[in-house]
Design a protein around this motif. Structure first.
Motif, PDB file in Angstrom:
ATOM      1  N   PRO A  13      -8.461  31.175   5.395  1.00 57.21           N
ATOM      2  CA  PRO A  13      -8.880  29.790   5.609  1.00 57.21           C
ATOM      3  C   PRO A  13      -9.940  29.315   4.612  1.00 57.21           C
ATOM      4  CG  PRO A  13      -9.796  31.227   7.286  1.00 57.21           C
ATOM      5  CD  PRO A  13      -8.830  32.053   6.501  1.00 57.21           C
ATOM      6  N   GLY A  14     -10.583  30.240   3.878  1.00 61.47           N
ATOM      7  CA  GLY A  14     -11.630  29.837   2.940  1.00 61.47           C
ATOM      8  C   GLY A  14     -12.679  30.897   2.727  1.00 61.47           C
ATOM      9  N   PHE A  15     -12.327  32.136   3.008  1.00 60.88           N
ATOM     10  CA  PHE A  15     -13.239  33.241   2.717  1.00 60.88           C
ATOM     11  C   PHE A  15     -13.389  33.366   1.208  1.00 60.88           C
ATOM     12  CE2 PHE A  15     -11.219  34.534   6.744  1.00 60.88           C
ATOM     13  CZ  PHE A  15     -12.347  34.689   7.520  1.00 60.88           C
ATOM     14  N   ILE A  16     -14.610  33.623   0.758  1.00 63.39           N
ATOM     15  CA  ILE A  16     -14.827  33.916  -0.655  1.00 63.39           C
ATOM     16  C   ILE A  16     -15.130  35.405  -0.760  1.00 63.39           C
ATOM     17  CG2 ILE A  16     -16.179  33.400  -2.707  1.00 63.39           C
ATOM     18  CD1 ILE A  16     -16.913  30.711  -1.369  1.00 63.39           C
ATOM     19  N   ASN A  17     -14.205  36.126  -1.382  1.00 65.34           N
ATOM     20  CA  ASN A  17     -14.371  37.576  -1.489  1.00 65.34           C
ATOM     21  C   ASN A  17     -15.025  37.938  -2.813  1.00 65.34           C
ATOM     22  OD1 ASN A  17     -13.203  37.903   0.997  1.00 65.34           O
ATOM     23  ND2 ASN A  17     -11.153  38.239   0.175  1.00 65.34           N
ATOM     24  N   LEU A  18     -16.050  38.774  -2.701  1.00 65.87           N
ATOM     25  CA  LEU A  18     -16.883  39.070  -3.867  1.00 65.87           C
ATOM     26  C   LEU A  18     -16.794  40.541  -4.226  1.00 65.87           C
ATOM     27  CD1 LEU A  18     -19.917  37.089  -2.495  1.00 65.87           C
ATOM     28  CD2 LEU A  18     -18.359  36.338  -4.296  1.00 65.87           C
ATOM     29  N   ARG A  19     -16.667  40.774  -5.498  1.00 67.77           N
ATOM     30  CA  ARG A  19     -16.600  42.150  -5.965  1.00 67.77           C
ATOM     31  C   ARG A  19     -17.623  42.328  -7.083  1.00 67.77           C
ATOM     32  NH1 ARG A  19     -13.042  46.548  -5.835  1.00 67.77           N
ATOM     33  NH2 ARG A  19     -13.002  47.643  -7.828  1.00 67.77           N
ATOM     34  N   LEU A  20     -18.481  43.325  -6.918  1.00 67.56           N
ATOM     35  CA  LEU A  20     -19.514  43.578  -7.918  1.00 67.56           C
ATOM     36  C   LEU A  20     -18.899  44.208  -9.156  1.00 67.56           C
ATOM     37  CD1 LEU A  20     -21.942  44.910  -5.253  1.00 67.56           C
ATOM     38  CD2 LEU A  20     -22.532  43.039  -6.786  1.00 67.56           C
ATOM     39  N   LYS A  21     -19.454  43.868 -10.305  1.00 72.06           N
ATOM     40  CA  LYS A  21     -18.952  44.462 -11.547  1.00 72.06           C
ATOM     41  C   LYS A  21     -19.395  45.914 -11.656  1.00 72.06           C
ATOM     42  CE  LYS A  21     -18.063  40.750 -14.741  1.00 72.06           C
ATOM     43  NZ  LYS A  21     -18.607  39.879 -15.780  1.00 72.06           N
ATOM     44  N   SER A  22     -18.467  46.754 -11.995  1.00 76.58           N
ATOM     45  CA  SER A  22     -18.771  48.186 -12.081  1.00 76.58           C
ATOM     46  C   SER A  22     -19.833  48.474 -13.135  1.00 76.58           C
ATOM     47  CB  SER A  22     -17.506  48.981 -12.389  1.00 76.58           C
ATOM     48  OG  SER A  22     -16.647  48.941 -11.277  1.00 76.58           O
ATOM     49  N   THR A  23     -19.780  47.741 -14.235  1.00 75.30           N
ATOM     50  CA  THR A  23     -20.781  47.977 -15.290  1.00 75.30           C
ATOM     51  C   THR A  23     -22.181  47.650 -14.765  1.00 75.30           C
ATOM     52  OG1 THR A  23     -20.273  45.752 -16.048  1.00 75.30           O
ATOM     53  CG2 THR A  23     -19.269  47.560 -17.259  1.00 75.30           C
ATOM     54  N   TRP A  24     -22.251  46.612 -13.973  1.00 75.24           N
ATOM     55  CA  TRP A  24     -23.546  46.222 -13.397  1.00 75.24           C
ATOM     56  C   TRP A  24     -24.043  47.297 -12.422  1.00 75.24           C
ATOM     57  CZ3 TRP A  24     -25.586  45.047  -8.575  1.00 75.24           C
ATOM     58  CH2 TRP A  24     -26.813  44.376  -8.580  1.00 75.24           C
ATOM     59  N   LEU A  25     -23.130  47.771 -11.565  1.00 73.22           N
ATOM     60  CA  LEU A  25     -23.482  48.825 -10.604  1.00 73.22           C
ATOM     61  C   LEU A  25     -23.997  50.066 -11.333  1.00 73.22           C
ATOM     62  CD1 LEU A  25     -20.453  48.575  -8.141  1.00 73.22           C
ATOM     63  CD2 LEU A  25     -22.841  48.065  -7.605  1.00 73.22           C
ATOM     64  N   ALA A  26     -23.284  50.442 -12.397  1.00 74.27           N
ATOM     65  CA  ALA A  26     -23.657  51.645 -13.148  1.00 74.27           C
ATOM     66  C   ALA A  26     -25.082  51.515 -13.684  1.00 74.27           C
ATOM     67  CB  ALA A  26     -22.676  51.872 -14.285  1.00 74.27           C
ATOM     68  N   LYS A  27     -25.393  50.345 -14.183  1.00 74.53           N
ATOM     69  CA  LYS A  27     -26.731  50.123 -14.743  1.00 74.53           C
ATOM     70  C   LYS A  27     -27.803  50.219 -13.652  1.00 74.53           C
ATOM     71  CE  LYS A  27     -25.676  46.882 -18.079  1.00 74.53           C
ATOM     72  NZ  LYS A  27     -25.689  45.446 -18.363  1.00 74.53           N
ATOM     73  N   ALA A  43     -17.650  53.697  -4.783  1.00 75.72           N
ATOM     74  CA  ALA A  43     -18.091  53.545  -3.398  1.00 75.72           C
ATOM     75  C   ALA A  43     -19.463  54.182  -3.205  1.00 75.72           C
ATOM     76  CB  ALA A  43     -17.073  54.186  -2.454  1.00 75.72           C
ATOM     77  N   LEU A  44     -19.657  55.325  -3.819  1.00 74.09           N
ATOM     78  CA  LEU A  44     -20.940  56.016  -3.678  1.00 74.09           C
ATOM     79  C   LEU A  44     -22.068  55.208  -4.319  1.00 74.09           C
ATOM     80  CD1 LEU A  44     -22.465  58.497  -2.684  1.00 74.09           C
ATOM     81  CD2 LEU A  44     -21.870  59.658  -4.818  1.00 74.09           C
ATOM     82  N   ALA A  45     -21.796  54.665  -5.495  1.00 73.51           N
ATOM     83  CA  ALA A  45     -22.813  53.869  -6.181  1.00 73.51           C
ATOM     84  C   ALA A  45     -23.251  52.692  -5.314  1.00 73.51           C
ATOM     85  CB  ALA A  45     -22.271  53.374  -7.519  1.00 73.51           C
ATOM     86  N   ILE A  46     -22.295  51.981  -4.740  1.00 68.83           N
ATOM     87  CA  ILE A  46     -22.632  50.836  -3.897  1.00 68.83           C
ATOM     88  C   ILE A  46     -23.453  51.285  -2.697  1.00 68.83           C
ATOM     89  CG2 ILE A  46     -21.682  49.119  -2.304  1.00 68.83           C
ATOM     90  CD1 ILE A  46     -19.500  48.586  -4.237  1.00 68.83           C
ATOM     91  N   GLN A  47     -23.016  52.361  -2.096  1.00 67.17           N
ATOM     92  CA  GLN A  47     -23.709  52.858  -0.913  1.00 67.17           C
ATOM     93  C   GLN A  47     -25.164  53.199  -1.258  1.00 67.17           C
ATOM     94  OE1 GLN A  47     -21.827  52.409   1.666  1.00 67.17           O
ATOM     95  NE2 GLN A  47     -23.575  52.891   2.966  1.00 67.17           N
ATOM     96  N   LEU A  48     -25.369  53.838  -2.381  1.00 71.85           N
ATOM     97  CA  LEU A  48     -26.727  54.215  -2.790  1.00 71.85           C
ATOM     98  C   LEU A  48     -27.600  52.981  -2.983  1.00 71.85           C
ATOM     99  CD1 LEU A  48     -25.825  57.051  -5.311  1.00 71.85           C
ATOM    100  CD2 LEU A  48     -27.051  57.328  -3.143  1.00 71.85           C
ATOM    101  N   LEU A  49     -26.984  51.932  -3.484  1.00 75.73           N
ATOM    102  CA  LEU A  49     -27.749  50.720  -3.764  1.00 75.73           C
ATOM    103  C   LEU A  49     -27.990  49.881  -2.505  1.00 75.73           C
ATOM    104  CD1 LEU A  49     -25.999  49.759  -7.114  1.00 75.73           C
ATOM    105  CD2 LEU A  49     -28.314  50.648  -6.848  1.00 75.73           C
TER     106      LEU A  49
END
Length: 588
Positions: free
Chosen positions: A81-95, A506-512
């Motif tokens: 109906p209008g969800f905005i799904n967001l995905r973090l950039k892997s390069t950004w996560l790595a940094k 997944a681990l990187a996101i969890q850590l952050l």
RNA sequence: GCCCCCGUAGCUCAGCUGGAUAGAGCAGCGGAUUUCUAAUCCGCCGGUCGCAGGUUCGAGUCCUGCCGGGGGUACCA
């Protein structure tokens, strides 16, 4: 590092100009429940549709267009109906992961400091600590550690019940049943023995209402104490250090922080007449039936602050305590970790305090449910059903040792390489695992729920338990040990991080997400937010451990990257457990 | 009587100021071991979210009533 807040900031900028107050809509960004919807989702377009009189998907389109993705986000998807799904950039996560590798705070920022007074544990002195004191002690200790880590000043105060009827029992026992030799040798033990003996003579679980000659004699001793009898007051002062020593021994065993203050009821006793006078003067209180003084909230809800016989109540004492704490510590908040049965008392207490003129300080009752036995009944405080805290702790440690030995034998039989540990080290592991199990079992529950005290469940090695976290940690440490890798080298000169596979990402996101979870825990005074995070992290790490070889990674660079993820995971696991008052072991 | 809390899978519980097909663990069933510690991992099975209405684009979540459980309710704290 706060992923949620970082994303929210981008949205705030995008939403400004669309509606007058953007904050409610910014708050509608949250982690997704299902990874296929990305990492975070914004649900504000549907709500905005009504306010703006447009179609939700069009609004979502519009927001996305205004959104500065920066190097933070992949182009968002609009779904349903209008969800905005967001995905973090892997390069950004790595940094980001690389950036916190050398941070003692693991990327968690200090918050604007507030001053808290926190009141927890609060046992009745002269009685053995029993299971009923467990939750207040454990929850209060965890909240103190969490608040302090986030940068707040926390003044801990153990509001001892040191002026009650239990001293009548002790005084009677001392005068009638004491073994002098034993008292000289080990006063703590002898007083405990005497207390239990008198309790047996009284026979009832409810010492205040028991009707027999011993109970009467005990009440008389209490009354003499309260009316200033020199002998009883001298004995009270003699008993107190011994009683405290007994309690402190259990705290130490449990690994509870030392209290900043232990001002019991006796400390406030001299202030009570003045408090009642002030309550009357300010019209907070009024005369009640038969010469009593009451605070009236409604026709059928009143709090007594002075009884007919002139004695004061715990409401009076608690009001004196609030006043003292405000004057002495000037806190932003006073927190009470006390079980749910006192909800009404605290509601009344806070209302009375406000009426008395106390403003601009947060007063919060952090209530919690009961500890139940296997049958789902509250555990009785009656002696003999194994509810004494020290016995419960010892039993958990014993089972912990047994589990270790079973596991050791099993692994050995399967030909695994299991470290041979000395008996002393095994005992250490058992202590850490056993006590950690008790604490974790308590903290992982939503505190407002009752929970069953069940050794099998709390010491289970699978599922959301301390043992599982300990094991994840120990296995992790073993990787570095295997090749004598010095984590400090890794931290001081962090390699670049590769997050090319789903488990690594997944681990990187969890850590952050550490800060996010700690803030959630503190916002609701809910330590289970930390255990929920730990559980997610440990499971995510398991996926990584299973699928991403570290020491045998395909390249040297990948090995370094994975070592860093490993090390960071271990530190976050350890930090979270420590913030809950739980220790870790390097091997098990 | 009045007030507060709770009711989600066989069991123990999550469900984050309403959001996508309600999630875990245990138990049950079936798999993975020449292992960076198997105290591990993967898969399957399993739910009319106590009942009935209401509000809403959307309700386990908010409102009302009812049923069931627990707690509190002026001289214990």
């Amino acid at each position: 590092m706060n992923l949620l807040r970082t994303i929210q900031n981008q949205f705030r900028a995008a939403l400004v100009g669309l509606v007058p107050d953007v904050e409610p809509y910014v708050a509608m960004i949250k982690p997704t429940q299902d990874a296929k919807h990305g990492d975070y989702q914004a649900n504000c377009a549907m709500s905005l549709a009504k306010a703006l009189g447009k179609k939700p998907r069009d609004i979502a389109q519009d927001i996305v267009k205004r959104l500065d993705l920066s190097d933070l986000l992949e182009p968002p998807e609009i779904a349903g109906p209008g969800f905005i799904n967001l995905r973090l950039k892997s390069t950004w996560l790595a940094k980001q992961v690389q950036a916190i590798a050398n941070d003692d705070r693991l990327g968690v920022a200090l918050q604007p400091a507030k001053r808290y007074v926190i009141d927890y544990s609060s046992p009745n002195v002269a009685k053995p600590l029993h299971v009923g004191h467990l939750r207040s002690t454990i929850i209060g200790d965890a909240l103190t550690r969490l608040l302090r880590f986030l940068g707040h000043t926390v003044i801990t105060d153990n509001h001892l019940g040191d002026w009650g009827t239990q001293f009548g029992i002790l005084l009677y026992g001392y005068k009638n049943l004491l073994d002098n030799e034993a008292y000289k040798k080990d006063p703590v033990r002898e007083l405990a023995r005497v207390y239990i003996e008198v309790r047996k003579l009284i026979g009832s679980d409810d010492e205040d209402n028991a009707a027999n000659s011993v109970a009467d004699a005990c009440r008389a001793e209490t009354a003499k104490l309260h009316h200033g009898d020199p002998e009883n007051n001298r004995l009270w002062r003699e008993f107190m250090p011994h009683c405290l020593a007994e309690i402190h021994e259990v705290y130490e065993k449990l690994g509870i922080l030392t209290f900043d203050h232990e001002h019991g009821e006796s400390f406030y006793n001299p202030l009570l007449p003045g408090v009642v006078e002030s309550l009357l003067q300010t019209k907070t209180a009024e005369p009640g039936e038969g010469g009593a003084i009451i605070v009236r909230f409604s026709d059928d809800n009143v709090a007594l602050v002075r009884k007919r016989d002139g004695a004061f109540t715990y409401t009076t004492s608690d009001l004196a305590t609030i006043q003292y704490r405000l004057n002495e510590f000037a806190p932003n908040a006073v927190l009470y970790v006390v079980d749910f049965r006192q909800s009404q008392h605290f509601a009344n207490l806070f209302a009375a305090a406000r009426r008395w003129g106390i403003a601009a300080v947060e007063l919060t009752h952090i209530s919690f449910g009961s500890v139940l036995n296997r049958d789902g009944r509250p555990i009785s405080t009656r002696k003999g059903d194994g509810s004494e805290l020290i016995d419960l702790i010892n039993k958990a440690v014993e089972i912990g040792l047994q589990k270790y030995q079973e596991s050791y034998a099993e692994r050995k039989a399967q030909g695994h390489d299991v470290p041979d540990l000395t008996e002393a080290v095994q005992r250490d592991i058992a202590e850490t695992v056993g006590i950690g199990a008790i604490k974790y079992a308590d903290l992982c529950q939503n505190r407002t729920s009752d929970y069953k005290f069940d050794y099998d469940k709390m010491l289970a090695t699978e599922g959301n338990t301390a043992t599982y976290m300990q094991y994840a940690y120990a296995r992790n440490r073993s990787i570095l040990r295997k090749e004598n890798i010095d984590p400090m080298t890794l931290r001081n000169n962090p390699p670049s991080v590769a997050i090319d596979t789903p488990p690594e990402r997944a681990l990187a996101i969890q850590l952050l997400r550490l800060e996010e979870s700690l803030l959630a825990a503190v916002a609701e005074y809910q330590p289970s937010a930390v255990t929920a995070y730990l559980w997610d992290l440990a499971k995510t790490y398991s996926g990584f451990f299973q699928n991403c070889p570290v020491l045998r990674a395909e390249s040297g660079a990948l090995k370094q990257s994975r070592l860093l993820l490993c090390d960071l995971t271990a530190r976050v696991l350890q930090k979270c457990l420590n913030l809950l008052g739980i220790k870790t072991v390097d091997r098990m």
